[in-house]
Design a protein around this motif. Structure first.
Motif, PDB file in Angstrom:
ATOM      1  N   TRP A  33       0.832  -1.177   0.000  1.00  0.00           N
ATOM      2  CA  TRP A  33       0.000   0.000   0.000  1.00  0.00           C
ATOM      3  C   TRP A  33       0.875   1.238   0.000  1.00  0.00           C
ATOM      4  CZ3 TRP A  33      -1.929  -2.679   4.844  1.00  0.00           C
ATOM      5  CH2 TRP A  33      -2.903  -3.623   4.545  1.00  0.00           C
ATOM      6  N   SER A  34       0.306   2.312  -0.456  1.00  0.00           N
ATOM      7  CA  SER A  34       1.001   3.585  -0.304  1.00  0.00           C
ATOM      8  C   SER A  34       0.974   3.935   1.185  1.00  0.00           C
ATOM      9  CB  SER A  34       0.282   4.672  -1.103  1.00  0.00           C
ATOM     10  OG  SER A  34      -0.984   4.954  -0.497  1.00  0.00           O
ATOM     11  N   LEU A  35       1.815   4.867   1.605  1.00  0.00           N
ATOM     12  CA  LEU A  35       1.826   5.287   3.000  1.00  0.00           C
ATOM     13  C   LEU A  35       0.463   5.853   3.391  1.00  0.00           C
ATOM     14  CD1 LEU A  35       3.235   5.721   5.672  1.00  0.00           C
ATOM     15  CD2 LEU A  35       4.153   7.879   4.767  1.00  0.00           C
ATOM     16  N   ASP A  36      -0.134   6.660   2.513  1.00  0.00           N
ATOM     17  CA  ASP A  36      -1.455   7.226   2.806  1.00  0.00           C
ATOM     18  C   ASP A  36      -2.504   6.140   2.999  1.00  0.00           C
ATOM     19  OD1 ASP A  36      -0.528   9.825   2.756  1.00  0.00           O
ATOM     20  OD2 ASP A  36      -1.223  10.234   0.713  1.00  0.00           O
ATOM     21  N   ASP A  37      -2.501   5.126   2.121  1.00  0.00           N
ATOM     22  CA  ASP A  37      -3.466   4.033   2.249  1.00  0.00           C
ATOM     23  C   ASP A  37      -3.219   3.226   3.518  1.00  0.00           C
ATOM     24  OD1 ASP A  37      -4.851   4.707  -0.050  1.00  0.00           O
ATOM     25  OD2 ASP A  37      -3.836   3.223  -1.308  1.00  0.00           O
ATOM     26  N   ALA A  38      -1.965   2.967   3.833  1.00  0.00           N
ATOM     27  CA  ALA A  38      -1.647   2.208   5.047  1.00  0.00           C
ATOM     28  C   ALA A  38      -2.120   2.956   6.292  1.00  0.00           C
ATOM     29  CB  ALA A  38      -0.146   1.938   5.123  1.00  0.00           C
ATOM     30  N   LEU A  39      -1.895   4.266   6.330  1.00  0.00           N
ATOM     31  CA  LEU A  39      -2.352   5.062   7.464  1.00  0.00           C
ATOM     32  C   LEU A  39      -3.870   5.092   7.534  1.00  0.00           C
ATOM     33  CD1 LEU A  39       0.225   7.990   7.280  1.00  0.00           C
ATOM     34  CD2 LEU A  39       0.110   6.161   8.990  1.00  0.00           C
ATOM     35  N   ARG A  40      -4.514   5.210   6.394  1.00  0.00           N
ATOM     36  CA  ARG A  40      -5.977   5.212   6.335  1.00  0.00           C
ATOM     37  C   ARG A  40      -6.531   3.887   6.867  1.00  0.00           C
ATOM     38  NH1 ARG A  40      -6.534   5.966   1.139  1.00  0.00           N
ATOM     39  NH2 ARG A  40      -5.956   8.130   1.354  1.00  0.00           N
ATOM     40  N   LEU A  41      -5.906   2.768   6.462  1.00  0.00           N
ATOM     41  CA  LEU A  41      -6.375   1.460   6.921  1.00  0.00           C
ATOM     42  C   LEU A  41      -6.114   1.247   8.414  1.00  0.00           C
ATOM     43  CD1 LEU A  41      -5.471  -0.814   3.903  1.00  0.00           C
ATOM     44  CD2 LEU A  41      -7.743  -0.101   4.664  1.00  0.00           C
ATOM     45  N   ALA A  42      -4.984   1.729   8.897  1.00  0.00           N
ATOM     46  CA  ALA A  42      -4.697   1.605  10.330  1.00  0.00           C
ATOM     47  C   ALA A  42      -5.740   2.380  11.139  1.00  0.00           C
ATOM     48  CB  ALA A  42      -3.292   2.106  10.644  1.00  0.00           C
ATOM     49  N   ALA A  43      -6.075   3.571  10.686  1.00  0.00           N
ATOM     50  CA  ALA A  43      -7.089   4.372  11.375  1.00  0.00           C
ATOM     51  C   ALA A  43      -8.462   3.700  11.287  1.00  0.00           C
ATOM     52  CB  ALA A  43      -7.144   5.776  10.786  1.00  0.00           C
ATOM     53  N   GLU A  44      -8.789   3.162  10.139  1.00  0.00           N
ATOM     54  CA  GLU A  44     -10.082   2.495   9.965  1.00  0.00           C
ATOM     55  C   GLU A  44     -10.166   1.241  10.831  1.00  0.00           C
ATOM     56  OE1 GLU A  44     -13.988   1.930   8.316  1.00  0.00           O
ATOM     57  OE2 GLU A  44     -12.686   3.601   8.811  1.00  0.00           O
ATOM     58  N   ARG A  45      -9.094   0.495  10.901  1.00  0.00           N
ATOM     59  CA  ARG A  45      -9.067  -0.700  11.760  1.00  0.00           C
ATOM     60  C   ARG A  45      -9.300  -0.301  13.215  1.00  0.00           C
ATOM     61  NH1 ARG A  45      -5.068  -3.759  14.713  1.00  0.00           N
ATOM     62  NH2 ARG A  45      -5.512  -5.976  14.623  1.00  0.00           N
ATOM     63  N   GLY A  46      -8.629   0.741  13.666  1.00  0.00           N
ATOM     64  CA  GLY A  46      -8.825   1.219  15.037  1.00  0.00           C
ATOM     65  C   GLY A  46     -10.247   1.688  15.287  1.00  0.00           C
ATOM     66  N   ALA A  50     -16.079  -7.839   8.338  1.00  0.00           N
ATOM     67  CA  ALA A  50     -16.605  -7.538   6.993  1.00  0.00           C
ATOM     68  C   ALA A  50     -16.348  -6.085   6.597  1.00  0.00           C
ATOM     69  CB  ALA A  50     -18.082  -7.893   6.896  1.00  0.00           C
ATOM     70  N   PRO A  51     -16.651  -5.095   7.471  1.00  0.00           N
ATOM     71  CA  PRO A  51     -16.347  -3.722   7.054  1.00  0.00           C
ATOM     72  C   PRO A  51     -14.848  -3.459   6.887  1.00  0.00           C
ATOM     73  CG  PRO A  51     -17.418  -3.742   9.218  1.00  0.00           C
ATOM     74  CD  PRO A  51     -17.416  -5.141   8.714  1.00  0.00           C
ATOM     75  N   PHE A  52     -14.013  -4.131   7.674  1.00  0.00           N
ATOM     76  CA  PHE A  52     -12.571  -3.950   7.501  1.00  0.00           C
ATOM     77  C   PHE A  52     -12.126  -4.551   6.179  1.00  0.00           C
ATOM     78  CE2 PHE A  52      -8.080  -5.218   8.223  1.00  0.00           C
ATOM     79  CZ  PHE A  52      -7.553  -3.940   8.280  1.00  0.00           C
ATOM     80  N   GLU A  53     -12.631  -5.718   5.836  1.00  0.00           N
ATOM     81  CA  GLU A  53     -12.289  -6.323   4.553  1.00  0.00           C
ATOM     82  C   GLU A  53     -12.699  -5.405   3.402  1.00  0.00           C
ATOM     83  OE1 GLU A  53     -12.770 -10.530   2.127  1.00  0.00           O
ATOM     84  OE2 GLU A  53     -14.078 -10.157   3.837  1.00  0.00           O
ATOM     85  N   ALA A  54     -13.870  -4.784   3.507  1.00  0.00           N
ATOM     86  CA  ALA A  54     -14.320  -3.848   2.467  1.00  0.00           C
ATOM     87  C   ALA A  54     -13.391  -2.644   2.376  1.00  0.00           C
ATOM     88  CB  ALA A  54     -15.756  -3.406   2.752  1.00  0.00           C
ATOM     89  N   ALA A  55     -12.915  -2.156   3.516  1.00  0.00           N
ATOM     90  CA  ALA A  55     -11.991  -1.018   3.505  1.00  0.00           C
ATOM     91  C   ALA A  55     -10.687  -1.394   2.827  1.00  0.00           C
ATOM     92  CB  ALA A  55     -11.740  -0.534   4.938  1.00  0.00           C
ATOM     93  N   VAL A  56     -10.185  -2.592   3.108  1.00  0.00           N
ATOM     94  CA  VAL A  56      -8.932  -3.039   2.485  1.00  0.00           C
ATOM     95  C   VAL A  56      -9.134  -3.220   0.984  1.00  0.00           C
ATOM     96  CG1 VAL A  56      -7.189  -4.864   2.391  1.00  0.00           C
ATOM     97  CG2 VAL A  56      -8.081  -4.110   4.601  1.00  0.00           C
ATOM     98  N   ALA A  57     -10.275  -3.758   0.599  1.00  0.00           N
ATOM     99  CA  ALA A  57     -10.558  -3.981  -0.832  1.00  0.00           C
ATOM    100  C   ALA A  57     -10.634  -2.668  -1.603  1.00  0.00           C
ATOM    101  CB  ALA A  57     -11.847  -4.776  -0.988  1.00  0.00           C
ATOM    102  N   ALA A  58     -10.915  -1.577  -0.911  1.00  0.00           N
ATOM    103  CA  ALA A  58     -11.074  -0.277  -1.578  1.00  0.00           C
ATOM    104  C   ALA A  58      -9.739   0.411  -1.872  1.00  0.00           C
ATOM    105  CB  ALA A  58     -11.947   0.635  -0.717  1.00  0.00           C
ATOM    106  N   VAL A  59      -8.636  -0.131  -1.365  1.00  0.00           N
ATOM    107  CA  VAL A  59      -7.338   0.477  -1.654  1.00  0.00           C
ATOM    108  C   VAL A  59      -6.535  -0.440  -2.560  1.00  0.00           C
ATOM    109  CG1 VAL A  59      -7.286   1.766   0.511  1.00  0.00           C
ATOM    110  CG2 VAL A  59      -6.160  -0.446   0.384  1.00  0.00           C
ATOM    111  N   SER A  60      -5.573   0.136  -3.197  1.00  0.00           N
ATOM    112  CA  SER A  60      -4.736  -0.601  -4.128  1.00  0.00           C
ATOM    113  C   SER A  60      -3.520  -1.167  -3.409  1.00  0.00           C
ATOM    114  CB  SER A  60      -4.274   0.393  -5.186  1.00  0.00           C
ATOM    115  OG  SER A  60      -4.150  -0.173  -6.409  1.00  0.00           O
ATOM    116  N   ALA A  61      -3.322  -2.466  -3.533  1.00  0.00           N
ATOM    117  CA  ALA A  61      -2.165  -3.098  -2.908  1.00  0.00           C
ATOM    118  C   ALA A  61      -1.250  -3.658  -3.980  1.00  0.00           C
ATOM    119  CB  ALA A  61      -2.621  -4.217  -1.980  1.00  0.00           C
ATOM    120  N   ARG A  62       0.030  -3.621  -3.714  1.00  0.00           N
ATOM    121  CA  ARG A  62       0.970  -4.226  -4.650  1.00  0.00           C
ATOM    122  C   ARG A  62       1.764  -5.292  -3.919  1.00  0.00           C
ATOM    123  NH1 ARG A  62       6.086  -2.298  -3.846  1.00  0.00           N
ATOM    124  NH2 ARG A  62       6.246  -0.350  -2.724  1.00  0.00           N
TER     125      ARG A  62
END
Length: 168
Positions: free
Chosen positions: A1-14, A96-108
């Protein structure tokens, strides 16, 4: 993930953990998993196997307390200061909502091999899937198994964090 996406996902997970995961307790127990597992009260789970003689028990607070009461006399157990018991059924409402959040970002695919603490295997392609990260939240942490895998590939380990958790 980009740094922005990783931070967004960490915040969403919390946020999801705080809003949807059920309250409970966790305790570090200085005993092997095969000793503690048969003593687990209904609802309690092994949330982590950190070392051959160090596990984390987690779940609803009453189940964790009942498990601690069932430990052999003189066993060392430390209650952890958490409001949500990670890696247990208590997190199921946020999966389920966390999985949806992860699916919404681009991972390499990572350019370096990584050993997952959830699977204790080298992972590459799996890290790009939302299902992997959903399962990562739910599965027990397998630090001891992952360390054994890493020991075949490295000679130096660095335990980064506010306190030395794994180096002990």
């Amino acid at each position: 993930w980009s740094l922005d996406d990783a931070l967004r996902l960490a915040a969403e997970r919390g946020r999801l953990m705080a809003e949807r995961a059920l309250p409970g307790a966790m305790a570090a127990v200085a005993l092997p998993a095969d000793v503690v597992a048969p003593l687990l009260a209904p609802g309690a789970e092994l949330a982590a196997i950190n070392a051959p003689d160090e596990v984390v028990v987690a779940g609803p607070a009453d189940a964790v307390e009942a498990t601690l009461a069932a430990l052999p006399p003189g066993s060392r157990a430390t209650r952890l200061p958490v409001s949500r018991p990670f890696h247990t059924a208590c997190v199921d409402p946020m999966l389920a909502p966390f999985e949806a959040a992860v699916a919404a970002v681009s991972a390499r695919r990572p350019d370096r091999p990584l050993v997952s603490l959830a699977t204790a295997r080298e992972e590459s392609d799996a890290l790009t899937t939302a299902a992997f990260w959903r399962d990562h939240v739910r599965r027990p942490v397998r630090c001891a198994d992952a360390a054994r895998v890493l020991a075949t590939r490295a000679t130096v380990f660095v335990d980064l964090g506010p306190t030395p958790v794994l180096s002990t």
